[in-house]
Design a protein around this motif. Structure first.
Motif, PDB file in Angstrom:
ATOM      1  N   THR A 153       0.820  -1.217   0.000  1.00 61.62           N
ATOM      2  CA  THR A 153       0.000   0.000   0.000  1.00 61.62           C
ATOM      3  C   THR A 153       0.851   1.263   0.000  1.00 61.62           C
ATOM      4  O   THR A 153       0.385   2.333  -0.394  1.00 61.62           O
ATOM      5  CB  THR A 153      -0.909   0.038   1.233  1.00 61.62           C
ATOM      6  N   GLY A 154       2.092   1.155   0.470  1.00 61.68           N
ATOM      7  CA  GLY A 154       2.888   2.359   0.633  1.00 61.68           C
ATOM      8  C   GLY A 154       2.404   3.125   1.858  1.00 61.68           C
ATOM      9  O   GLY A 154       1.681   2.592   2.715  1.00 61.68           O
ATOM     10  N   ALA A 155       2.792   4.384   1.946  1.00 65.43           N
ATOM     11  CA  ALA A 155       2.396   5.222   3.083  1.00 65.43           C
ATOM     12  C   ALA A 155       0.897   5.493   3.032  1.00 65.43           C
ATOM     13  O   ALA A 155       0.369   5.962   2.015  1.00 65.43           O
ATOM     14  CB  ALA A 155       3.171   6.529   3.066  1.00 65.43           C
ATOM     15  N   SER A 182      -2.514  11.598  -1.548  1.00 65.21           N
ATOM     16  CA  SER A 182      -2.104  10.568  -2.507  1.00 65.21           C
ATOM     17  C   SER A 182      -0.695  10.087  -2.163  1.00 65.21           C
ATOM     18  O   SER A 182       0.150  10.879  -1.707  1.00 65.21           O
ATOM     19  CB  SER A 182      -2.114  11.126  -3.932  1.00 65.21           C
ATOM     20  N   ASN A 183      -0.459   8.792  -2.370  1.00 66.95           N
ATOM     21  CA  ASN A 183       0.886   8.269  -2.108  1.00 66.95           C
ATOM     22  C   ASN A 183       1.555   7.801  -3.396  1.00 66.95           C
ATOM     23  O   ASN A 183       0.989   7.932  -4.492  1.00 66.95           O
ATOM     24  CB  ASN A 183       0.826   7.150  -1.053  1.00 66.95           C
ATOM     25  N   ASP A 184       2.753   7.221  -3.275  1.00 65.03           N
ATOM     26  CA  ASP A 184       3.536   6.854  -4.455  1.00 65.03           C
ATOM     27  C   ASP A 184       3.176   5.464  -4.988  1.00 65.03           C
ATOM     28  O   ASP A 184       3.820   4.964  -5.903  1.00 65.03           O
ATOM     29  CB  ASP A 184       5.036   6.916  -4.133  1.00 65.03           C
ATOM     30  N   LYS A 185       2.159   4.830  -4.413  1.00 64.24           N
ATOM     31  CA  LYS A 185       1.731   3.515  -4.872  1.00 64.24           C
ATOM     32  C   LYS A 185       0.430   3.575  -5.662  1.00 64.24           C
ATOM     33  O   LYS A 185      -0.211   2.554  -5.923  1.00 64.24           O
ATOM     34  CB  LYS A 185       1.540   2.574  -3.670  1.00 64.24           C
ATOM     35  N   GLY A 186       0.029   4.790  -6.016  1.00 66.72           N
ATOM     36  CA  GLY A 186      -1.184   4.942  -6.817  1.00 66.72           C
ATOM     37  C   GLY A 186      -2.471   4.977  -6.009  1.00 66.72           C
ATOM     38  O   GLY A 186      -3.561   4.882  -6.584  1.00 66.72           O
ATOM     39  N   THR A 206     -12.864   7.447   1.188  1.00 64.69           N
ATOM     40  CA  THR A 206     -12.873   6.701  -0.065  1.00 64.69           C
ATOM     41  C   THR A 206     -11.431   6.466  -0.520  1.00 64.69           C
ATOM     42  O   THR A 206     -10.652   7.411  -0.617  1.00 64.69           O
ATOM     43  CB  THR A 206     -13.650   7.450  -1.159  1.00 64.69           C
ATOM     44  N   VAL A 207     -11.097   5.209  -0.790  1.00 63.06           N
ATOM     45  CA  VAL A 207      -9.752   4.840  -1.231  1.00 63.06           C
ATOM     46  C   VAL A 207      -9.826   4.429  -2.703  1.00 63.06           C
ATOM     47  O   VAL A 207     -10.515   3.469  -3.059  1.00 63.06           O
ATOM     48  CB  VAL A 207      -9.195   3.669  -0.395  1.00 63.06           C
ATOM     49  N   GLN A 208      -9.126   5.175  -3.547  1.00 64.62           N
ATOM     50  CA  GLN A 208      -9.101   4.884  -4.986  1.00 64.62           C
ATOM     51  C   GLN A 208      -7.756   4.238  -5.335  1.00 64.62           C
ATOM     52  O   GLN A 208      -6.690   4.795  -5.045  1.00 64.62           O
ATOM     53  CB  GLN A 208      -9.273   6.182  -5.790  1.00 64.62           C
ATOM     54  N   ASN A 209      -7.816   3.045  -5.928  1.00 63.30           N
ATOM     55  CA  ASN A 209      -6.598   2.305  -6.278  1.00 63.30           C
ATOM     56  C   ASN A 209      -6.329   2.440  -7.775  1.00 63.30           C
ATOM     57  O   ASN A 209      -6.981   1.818  -8.604  1.00 63.30           O
ATOM     58  CB  ASN A 209      -6.754   0.826  -5.901  1.00 63.30           C
ATOM     59  N   ALA A 210      -5.340   3.266  -8.134  1.00 62.59           N
ATOM     60  CA  ALA A 210      -4.966   3.457  -9.537  1.00 62.59           C
ATOM     61  C   ALA A 210      -3.787   2.571  -9.921  1.00 62.59           C
ATOM     62  O   ALA A 210      -3.250   2.693 -11.031  1.00 62.59           O
ATOM     63  CB  ALA A 210      -4.618   4.931  -9.785  1.00 62.59           C
TER      64      ALA A 210
END
Length: 603
Positions: A153-155, A182-186, A206-210
Motif C-alpha cells: 500500500t505504501g504510506a 495521494s501516495n507513491d503507490k497509486g 474513499t480509497v481509490q486504487n490506480a
C-alpha cells in the motif's frame, strides 16, 4: 410505635452514612486530586521546558506492522498556550450552532473543539468549555481516524499525514469539508467531514486504487487523552474509558483501573461504539458496520502517560482500478439526554443511551428525569420542576401514605394501653409480645404501616440525587435568588452572615440558607410524634436534624430544596390525617416541652 421509630432511625442513619461519606471522603479526595493534578501538570511542563523538547514531534517506538500507529505527541509537550499550539499547524475551521474549533490537517484529527452553549462557571464572562485540545498541550485530547497499511500500500494516512483541503475550508452543518492525500503507490484517499447541528461528526473515507494490483489495508480510530479530570469521580457515576461492543456489551474502565490493568481487549464486533466519558462530556467513535473491528481500551506509559479507546478493522481489499469507502462517526460534545437518545434511535447506534450512567436503578432514575424535564419545559425553571415533582410523587403515593399515617394515628390513640401491657408484662417478653399482637388485632392496627412513608422517600431521594449529579441539564440550572446552580451546594453560609462578612470559610462551615430550612422542617416533622421514652432514641431524634443540616450542606442545592419541600408537605399531610383520625398532634406540646425550663433537683 417502637418499630416505627427504630425503622425511621435505621433509614435516617443510612442516609447519614451517605452524607458523612460524601462530606468527609468525596470532597477532601476531590480537593486532593485536584491539587495533585495541578502539581503534576506543573512538573511535566517544567521538565519538558528544561529538556527543550520540540513540540509536536513523536519520537516514540515505531508501531508494529499491522498495528495502530503511535499517538501523536506521545513524547512531546509544550508549555505554550492553547492558541500558540493551534497556530503551529494548518487547519480547517469548524463552525456550527453548538461547536467551534478546527480540524488539524496534520493527521486530519479533531483536536480543537469548544462547546458554545457551555461555560466553565455560572459567570456570564466565563470561558467556553474546551473539550478537545492539541496533543502538544498538557491536557491534550483528540479523536483520530486513519489507516494501517503494508509494503504494497505504501504510506497510508496516519497521525503525521498532511492532508490538503479540496474546496471549502469551513465545516458547517450545510458545508462539508473534503481532504485529499495521494501516495507513491497509486492510492488516493478522499476524506469528507460532515457534521450535524449538535455533536455528531461523520467521517467518510474513499480509497481509490490506480495501481495494477489489489491492496488491502485496515481502518483505525482512536480517542486519546493525556490527562484526566481534576475532580475525582465517585461511585455515583462512571468516568473514564467506555464502550458497548460485541457480546460483552457495556465496558467501563475507570482511569485508576485501566492504569492498573494497562490494556483490555474484548472480542471482535460488527457494531457498537467506544470512547472516553466525563461527568458531562464525552468523545466516542462509532466504527463502520461494513467491517468487523477489534475494540481496545488501553493505558500507555511510554513517553507521556495517556489513556486510549481505539478500534482496528479487519483488512479491506481494494482491487486495481476500483475504490472502497468506509464511514465512521465521532460524537464529541455534551451528554444531553434528548440528543443521546435521538442518536441511538435515528442512527441505530446500539445502546448509545448507556453513555449516560443512569445506574443500576435506571428504572427509577430515568422516569424521574423525564418527569422533571417535562415539568421544566412547562415551568421554565428546574427548581420549580423539582418542587412540582415532589407534589406529584406525594399525590401518587397518597393512598398508601394516608393508610400509613392513619395507622400511626391509631397507634397514638392506643399508646396508653401499650404502656399498660409493657408494665404488666415487664418481666415476660413473650407474653408482652403476645398481648401486643392481640391489641394490634383488636384495634386493626398494622405496626409497620408507619414505615412506608419513610421507605418510599428513600428511592425517590437517591434517584433525584443521581439525576442532579449526572445530567448536564441540571448543570448551572438556576432557581431563584442566590441559587444559580441546582447541581452545586448552597453557596451561602450562616457563619459569614450569608455573605455580609467577606471571609472564605472551610467546607464544614458552609451551612447555607436552604440547608437551614431543611434542618428546621426535619426538626418539625420529627416533633409531630411523641418524644421516645428511651433516652438514647430521644437524643437521636433531638440531634439528628442538626447533624443532617451540616451533612446535607455539601449536597446539591436542588436535593436540599427537594428534602425541605418534602418535609413541609409531609408535616401538612400528617397533620391533616391525624386530625381526621382524632389523634393528638404532638408538635406544639413537644416544642413547649423542649424549651420549658426543667426544674432542678432542689426544686
Amino acid at each position: 410505635m417502637e418499630n416505627n421509630r427504630n425503622f425511621f432511625i435505621t433509614i435516617a442513619l443510612s442516609v447519614l452514612i451517605l452524607a458523612v461519606w460524601q462530606y468527609f471522603y468525596v470532597l477532601p479526595r476531590s480537593e486532593a486530586q485536584r491539587e495533585a493534578a495541578r502539581v503534576e501538570q506543573q512538573r511535566v511542563e517544567e521538565q519538558k521546558k528544561a529538556a527543550g523538547t520540540n513540540p509536536g514531534t513523536d519520537t516514540g517506538t515505531p508501531a508494529a506492522p499491522g498495528a495502530i500507529p503511535n499517538a501523536p505527541g506521545a513524547d512531546a509537550v509544550t508549555p505554550a498556550g492553547r492558541e500558540q499550539a493551534l497556530a503551529t499547524t494548518t487547519r480547517a475551521k469548524i463552525d456550527t450552532p453548538s461547536l467551534e474549533g478546527s480540524i488539524n490537517l496534520t493527521g486530519a484529527r479533531l483536536d480543537d473543539l469548544k462547546l458554545k452553549h457551555y461555560t466553565e462557571t455560572v459567570d456570564k464572562n466565563s470561558p467556553e468549555i474546551s473539550l478537545l485540545n492539541p496533543a502538544a498541550l498538557p491536557n491534550g485530547y483528540y479523536a483520530e481516524i486513519g489507516f494501517v497499511g503494508n509494503d504494497k500500500t505504501g504510506a497510508v494516512p496516519g497521525p503525521e499525514t498532511v492532508w490538503a483541503v479540496d474546496g471549502n475550508a469551513t465545516l458547517t452543518p450545510t458545508t462539508p469539508v473534503t481532504l485529499t492525500y495521494s501516495n507513491d503507490k497509486g492510492l488516493t484517499f478522499k476524506r469528507t467531514f460532515s457534521v450535524d447541528t449538535n455533536y455528531m461528526f461523520t467521517v467518510s473515507d474513499t480509497v481509490q486504487n490506480a495501481g495494477t494490483a489489489a491492496v488491502s489495508l485496515s481502518n483505525y480510530g482512536r480517542v486519546t487523552r493525556f490527562d484526566k479530570p481534576l475532580v475525582a469521580s465517585t461511585y455515583v457515576l462512571h468516568e473514564g474509558l467506555i464502550g458497548f461492543t460485541g457480546t460483552e456489551g457495556l465496558q467501563e474502565h475507570k482511569y485508576a483501573s485501566i492504569e492498573k490493568d494497562k490494556q483490555f481487549t474484548p472480542g471482535k464486533s460488527t457494531d457498537g461504539w467506544l470512547g472516553i466519558t466525563d461527568k458531562y462530556w464525552a468523545v466516542t467513535l462509532v466504527p463502520t458496520e461494513k467491517q468487523p473491528f477489534q475494540p481496545r481500551y488501553a493505558y500507555f506509559e511510554d513517553g507521556r502517560h495517556r489513556y486510549q479507546s481505539d478500534f482496528l478493522t479487519d483488512p479491506i481489499t481494494v482491487d486495481a482500478g476500483q475504490s472502497a469507502t468506509v464511514e465512521s462517526e465521532i460524537f464529541a460534545g455534551a451528554k444531553e439526554v434528548g440528543k443521546i437518545n435521538a442518536y441511538a434511535e435515528d442512527r441505530h447506534i446500539k445502546r448509545f443511551d448507556l453513555l449516560i450512567d443512569w445506574g443500576w436503578f435506571h428504572f427509577i432514575t430515568k422516569p424521574m428525569f423525564w418527569l422533571i424535564d417535562t415539568l421544566y419545559k412547562f415551568f421554565g425553571n428546574f427548581g420549580l420542576a423539582i418542587l412540582a415533582t415532589t407534589v406529584i410523587v406525594k399525590a401518587i403515593f397518597y393512598p398508601l401514605a394516608n393508610k400509613s399515617y392513619a395507622s400511626m394515628a391509631n397507634m397514638k390513640k392506643v399508646q396508653p394501653k401499650m404502656l399498660e401491657i409493657r408494665e404488666k408484662y415487664a418481666d415476660d417478653k413473650m407474653k408482652q409480645q403476645q398481648a401486643m399482637m392481640e391489641l394490634y388485632k383488636t384495634e386493626k392496627i398494622n405496626p409497620l404501616a408507619g414505615c412506608w412513608p419513610v421507605a418510599l422517600q428513600i428511592p425517590v431521594f437517591f434517584s433525584l440525587y443521581k439525576v442532579l449529579y449526572i445530567t448536564i441539564e441540571m448543570r448551572h440550572a438556576p432557581f431563584f435568588g442566590w441559587i444559580q446552580d441546582l447541581a452545586a451546594p448552597d453557596p451561602t453560609s450562616l457563619f459569614n452572615l450569608f455573605g455580609l462578612i467577606p471571609v472564605t470559610l472551610p467546607h464544614m462551615l458552609m451551612i447555607g440558607v436552604w440547608p437551614l430550612i431543611m434542618g428546621v422542617t426535619m426538626f418539625l416533622q420529627m416533633r409531630m410524634n411523641p418524644t421516645p421514652p428511651d433516652p438514647t432514641q430521644a437524643a437521636i431524634f433531638t440531634w439528628m436534624p442538626v447533624i443532617f443540616t451540616f451533612m446535607m450542606a455539601g449536597f446539591p442545592a436542588g436535593l436540599v430544596i427537594y428534602w425541605a419541600w418534602n418535609n413541609t408537605l409531609s408535616i401538612l399531610q400528617q397533620g391533616i390525617i391525624m386530625k381526621r383520625q382524632g389523634a393528638k398532634i404532638e408538635l406544639w406540646d413537644n416544642l413547649v416541652a423542649l424549651f420549658r425550663k426543667k426544674p432542678s433537683p432542689a426544686e
